[in-house]
Design a protein around this motif. Sequence first.
Motif: not given
Length: 256
Positions: A33-38, A87-90, A159-165, A202-203
């Motif tokens: 497993f590698f970094a995925d932000g979640y 999970f989304y990280p929030f 919302e910010v997370i979704q912009y970045i994704i 995260f980006a």
Amino acid sequence: MDIQNIVQSQSTLFVKDILVFENKDDVETVLPFFADGYPGLLFHQTENGLTIQPHGKKMPTIFLYGQTIKPIAIEVNGPFQIIIFQFYPFVLRAFWGINPEDINDRCHDLTNGHENEINKMISEILLVPTIPEKITIIENLLLDYFEQKRNKLDFLIREVIQYIIDSKGTIPIKEIAKKEKLNIRTLERRFLKETGISAKQFAKIVQFQSSLNQLTTKDFSKKSDIVYANGFADQSHFIRVFKAFTGMTPNTFGKM
């Protein structure tokens, strides 16, 4: 070994993916497993336990894990079922009262302490035979958490997370701050508080994951296609970021 990626519509606001890994053979399995932000929740049913490497740590039946920044591997000997809710990280702070930064590259045992509903849930899961039934039991508990604690969730950060994704990690954070009519320092402070990492980090992880996916699926004619499709400044920038998250160069990874 069977690998499934399942998305349940009821929980998509806070669950990105539901991953299932299953092996019925009596063999040793290593899952990198590698970094995925979640961050996520992992449940496993094994005969001989599950170990996280390089920590050499045997894990409880169900646990939360934070941001995985350094590469890790899951080792299992013998047959197993693993269910992961990404999970989304929030959500970690709101659902479990955890400071997300405290469990970066670490885990949180859900079977200890006052989480009686977790141990009750494990008992229910062990009684049902199929993976979809097990997933439904976990999801129902998470949906209960959501109904009880949704007022604690920072939906602006969602919302910010979704912009970045959506931008594959290439949108400037100052541009998002402008869209949300926020001072960039305020945005960064709230993002770090809720996710455990900065918006810029995260980006970078989202950008890395996009390039990793392209490399893994061999969706390119030459390596420079990956560089420019994912917004890296040049090939050396791509190699530097890739190596930081995997410990190897893209060429080495591609030969595995």
